[in-house]
Design a protein around this motif. Structure first.
Motif, PDB file in Angstrom:
ATOM      1  N   TRP A   1     -23.864   1.798 -25.268  1.00  0.00           N
ATOM      2  CA  TRP A   1     -25.149   2.157 -24.675  1.00  0.00           C
ATOM      3  C   TRP A   1     -25.112   3.523 -23.983  1.00  0.00           C
ATOM      4  CZ3 TRP A   1     -23.600   2.747 -19.758  1.00  0.00           C
ATOM      5  CH2 TRP A   1     -22.598   1.904 -19.261  1.00  0.00           C
ATOM      6  N   GLY A   2     -24.022   4.274 -24.187  1.00  0.00           N
ATOM      7  CA  GLY A   2     -23.902   5.587 -23.565  1.00  0.00           C
ATOM      8  C   GLY A   2     -24.757   6.646 -24.253  1.00  0.00           C
ATOM      9  N   ARG A   3     -24.550   7.902 -23.851  1.00  0.00           N
ATOM     10  CA  ARG A   3     -25.383   8.993 -24.348  1.00  0.00           C
ATOM     11  C   ARG A   3     -24.514  10.172 -24.760  1.00  0.00           C
ATOM     12  NH1 ARG A   3     -29.382   9.323 -19.288  1.00  0.00           N
ATOM     13  NH2 ARG A   3     -29.891  11.339 -20.194  1.00  0.00           N
ATOM     14  N   ASP A   4     -25.004  10.906 -25.776  1.00  0.00           N
ATOM     15  CA  ASP A   4     -24.293  12.122 -26.191  1.00  0.00           C
ATOM     16  C   ASP A   4     -24.892  13.371 -25.561  1.00  0.00           C
ATOM     17  OD1 ASP A   4     -26.658  12.305 -27.583  1.00  0.00           O
ATOM     18  OD2 ASP A   4     -25.747  12.242 -29.569  1.00  0.00           O
ATOM     19  N   CYS A   5     -26.008  13.197 -24.840  1.00  0.00           N
ATOM     20  CA  CYS A   5     -26.634  14.298 -24.105  1.00  0.00           C
ATOM     21  C   CYS A   5     -26.792  13.850 -22.659  1.00  0.00           C
ATOM     22  CB  CYS A   5     -27.986  14.657 -24.723  1.00  0.00           C
ATOM     23  SG  CYS A   5     -28.793  16.060 -23.929  1.00  0.00           S
ATOM     24  N   LEU A   6     -26.039  14.466 -21.760  1.00  0.00           N
ATOM     25  CA  LEU A   6     -26.008  14.055 -20.363  1.00  0.00           C
ATOM     26  C   LEU A   6     -26.746  15.061 -19.487  1.00  0.00           C
ATOM     27  CD1 LEU A   6     -22.234  13.025 -20.104  1.00  0.00           C
ATOM     28  CD2 LEU A   6     -24.186  11.620 -20.811  1.00  0.00           C
ATOM     29  N   PRO A   7     -27.264  14.616 -18.335  1.00  0.00           N
ATOM     30  CA  PRO A   7     -27.927  15.553 -17.431  1.00  0.00           C
ATOM     31  C   PRO A   7     -26.908  16.505 -16.811  1.00  0.00           C
ATOM     32  CG  PRO A   7     -27.708  13.412 -16.387  1.00  0.00           C
ATOM     33  CD  PRO A   7     -27.265  13.240 -17.808  1.00  0.00           C
ATOM     34  N   PRO A   8     -27.328  17.745 -16.485  1.00  0.00           N
ATOM     35  CA  PRO A   8     -26.414  18.685 -15.829  1.00  0.00           C
ATOM     36  C   PRO A   8     -25.868  18.090 -14.544  1.00  0.00           C
ATOM     37  CG  PRO A   8     -28.447  19.764 -16.496  1.00  0.00           C
ATOM     38  CD  PRO A   8     -28.665  18.296 -16.678  1.00  0.00           C
ATOM     39  N   PRO A   9     -24.608  18.406 -14.201  1.00  0.00           N
ATOM     40  CA  PRO A   9     -23.738  19.423 -14.800  1.00  0.00           C
ATOM     41  C   PRO A   9     -22.819  18.881 -15.894  1.00  0.00           C
ATOM     42  CG  PRO A   9     -22.708  18.607 -12.830  1.00  0.00           C
ATOM     43  CD  PRO A   9     -24.006  17.840 -12.966  1.00  0.00           C
ATOM     44  N   PHE A  10     -23.077  17.661 -16.369  1.00  0.00           N
ATOM     45  CA  PHE A  10     -22.162  17.038 -17.321  1.00  0.00           C
ATOM     46  C   PHE A  10     -22.510  17.433 -18.759  1.00  0.00           C
ATOM     47  CE2 PHE A  10     -22.194  14.182 -13.648  1.00  0.00           C
ATOM     48  CZ  PHE A  10     -20.838  14.097 -13.391  1.00  0.00           C
ATOM     49  N   THR A  11     -21.471  17.534 -19.576  1.00  0.00           N
ATOM     50  CA  THR A  11     -21.612  17.745 -21.007  1.00  0.00           C
ATOM     51  C   THR A  11     -20.692  16.761 -21.712  1.00  0.00           C
ATOM     52  OG1 THR A  11     -22.067  20.105 -20.707  1.00  0.00           O
ATOM     53  CG2 THR A  11     -21.408  19.389 -22.905  1.00  0.00           C
ATOM     54  N   ALA A  12     -21.254  15.908 -22.531  1.00  0.00           N
ATOM     55  CA  ALA A  12     -20.447  14.898 -23.217  1.00  0.00           C
ATOM     56  C   ALA A  12     -19.519  15.561 -24.224  1.00  0.00           C
ATOM     57  CB  ALA A  12     -21.348  13.894 -23.919  1.00  0.00           C
ATOM     58  N   PRO A  13     -18.260  15.133 -24.308  1.00  0.00           N
ATOM     59  CA  PRO A  13     -17.370  15.635 -25.359  1.00  0.00           C
ATOM     60  C   PRO A  13     -17.992  15.404 -26.736  1.00  0.00           C
ATOM     61  CG  PRO A  13     -16.133  14.358 -23.731  1.00  0.00           C
ATOM     62  CD  PRO A  13     -17.589  14.158 -23.431  1.00  0.00           C
ATOM     63  N   ALA A  14     -17.754  16.318 -27.645  1.00  0.00           N
ATOM     64  CA  ALA A  14     -18.361  16.254 -28.973  1.00  0.00           C
ATOM     65  C   ALA A  14     -18.103  14.902 -29.639  1.00  0.00           C
ATOM     66  CB  ALA A  14     -17.818  17.377 -29.854  1.00  0.00           C
ATOM     67  N   GLY A  15     -19.157  14.303 -30.168  1.00  0.00           N
ATOM     68  CA  GLY A  15     -19.036  13.054 -30.898  1.00  0.00           C
ATOM     69  C   GLY A  15     -18.896  11.817 -30.031  1.00  0.00           C
ATOM     70  N   CYS A  16     -19.020  11.966 -28.715  1.00  0.00           N
ATOM     71  CA  CYS A  16     -18.825  10.829 -27.801  1.00  0.00           C
ATOM     72  C   CYS A  16     -20.145  10.384 -27.185  1.00  0.00           C
ATOM     73  CB  CYS A  16     -17.859  11.208 -26.677  1.00  0.00           C
ATOM     74  SG  CYS A  16     -16.184  11.573 -27.231  1.00  0.00           S
ATOM     75  N   HIS A  17     -20.290   9.073 -27.018  1.00  0.00           N
ATOM     76  CA  HIS A  17     -21.423   8.503 -26.300  1.00  0.00           C
ATOM     77  C   HIS A  17     -20.894   8.024 -24.939  1.00  0.00           C
ATOM     78  CE1 HIS A  17     -23.330   8.577 -30.246  1.00  0.00           C
ATOM     79  NE2 HIS A  17     -24.479   8.369 -29.636  1.00  0.00           N
ATOM     80  N   ILE A  18     -21.114   8.841 -23.940  1.00  0.00           N
ATOM     81  CA  ILE A  18     -20.550   8.583 -22.616  1.00  0.00           C
ATOM     82  C   ILE A  18     -21.495   7.687 -21.817  1.00  0.00           C
ATOM     83  CG2 ILE A  18     -19.781   9.613 -20.457  1.00  0.00           C
ATOM     84  CD1 ILE A  18     -17.943  10.113 -22.879  1.00  0.00           C
ATOM     85  N   GLY A  19     -20.979   6.557 -21.382  1.00  0.00           N
ATOM     86  CA  GLY A  19     -21.755   5.651 -20.549  1.00  0.00           C
ATOM     87  C   GLY A  19     -21.417   5.780 -19.076  1.00  0.00           C
ATOM     88  N   GLU A  20     -20.162   6.147 -18.782  1.00  0.00           N
ATOM     89  CA  GLU A  20     -19.727   6.229 -17.396  1.00  0.00           C
ATOM     90  C   GLU A  20     -18.729   7.375 -17.226  1.00  0.00           C
ATOM     91  OE1 GLU A  20     -18.057   2.416 -16.500  1.00  0.00           O
ATOM     92  OE2 GLU A  20     -20.002   1.391 -16.510  1.00  0.00           O
TER      93      GLU A  20
END
Length: 267
Positions: free
Chosen positions: A13-32
């Protein structure tokens, strides 16, 4: 002062586009994004949560309940500061009306528990405290800072048919079938230093600019600083938004007069 190690946690349920200042690593869906608890403050955990789908309907035990249920970990009280939200984003917290354990059981089994929760529309700057025993779920399109007791105990009551383990029996032991206390949620003023929480588990303030000496005095020992705007310094080490650090005391931190941060310590 020590910058806490950051851990990217992928979730379905994570996201590949995060609000600033975070940038998700390429190809990753970051939830936490987790920050490893410091040795000086092992009872607290800080993390950011980013959702593209609803999280499970769940509940956490208190310290006493965790012990009585044979858990090896402490219980979990937590609080959320919303930092970004899509227009229709919501948080489900507590029930619409008082319900008993058997009603919660039936609703968890047939899925109607989702409709029994109160789903609060949210926006950046909303703050919620979630006591142990509160049935809750984070909706889609929410980004928030979670400050919690450092515990990994989660009892899932309902998970929208996903193939994950549920913990209905233990969850029913600890779940409160009550509405969420209105005193535990509010929208923060646009600017200024405000107390977020001060109870038997967590003390936290949002500090804008240079904190008043009375606030600094409450953080005379080890504390966590979570920058939200501007650059801060401690022991000649810069701390930026997206970082999380532990300082020997708030007096060791050089605050940005135009910045904003959250200070946290155990009670």
């Amino acid at each position: 002062m020590t910058l806490l190690p950051r851990r990217w946690v992928e979730k379905p349920w994570g996201r590949d586009c995060l609000p600033p200042p975070f940038t998700a690593p390429a190809g990753c869906h970051i939830g936490e994004v987790w920050f490893e608890p410091p040795a000086a403050l092992p009872s607290l955990l800080v993390k950011y949560i980013f959702t593209s789908e609803k999280l499970s309907v769940q509940v956490h035990p208190s310290d006493a309940q965790a012990q009585s249920l044979g858990e090896s970990d402490r219980g979990k009280e937590e609080c959320w500061l919303v930092i970004d939200a899509e227009p229709d984003a919501t948080l489900g917290i507590g029930f619409r009306e008082e319900v008993d354990a058997e009603t919660i059981r039936r609703a968890a089994l047939d899925g109607t528990i989702e409709d029994m929760l109160v789903w609060y529309p949210v926006r950046a700057g909303d703050f919620f405290y979630i006591p142990a025993g509160t049935v809750h779920a984070i909706g889609a399109g929410v980004s928030l800072v979670e400050i919690q007791q450092n515990s990994d105990i989660t009892y899932r009551l309902y998970d929208y048919g996903r193939p994950r383990e549920l913990h209905l029996e233990k969850g029913l032991v600890v779940a409160r079938g009550t509405p969420h206390d209105p005193a535990l949620r509010r929208h923060l003023p646009h600017a200024g230093t405000v107390e977020l929480v001060s109870n038997a588990f967590i003390v936290a303030h949002r500090c804008d600019g240079l904190p008043d000496p009375a606030i600094l005095a409450q953080y005379a020992g080890p504390c966590i600083v979570i920058p939200r705007k501007g650059e801060m310094w401690a022991s000649a080490i810069p701390i930026h938004p997206g970082d999380c650090a532990v300082a020997g005391s708030a007096a060791d931190i050089t605050f940005d007069p135009a910045g904003s941060c959250v200070l946290v310590r155990p009670a």
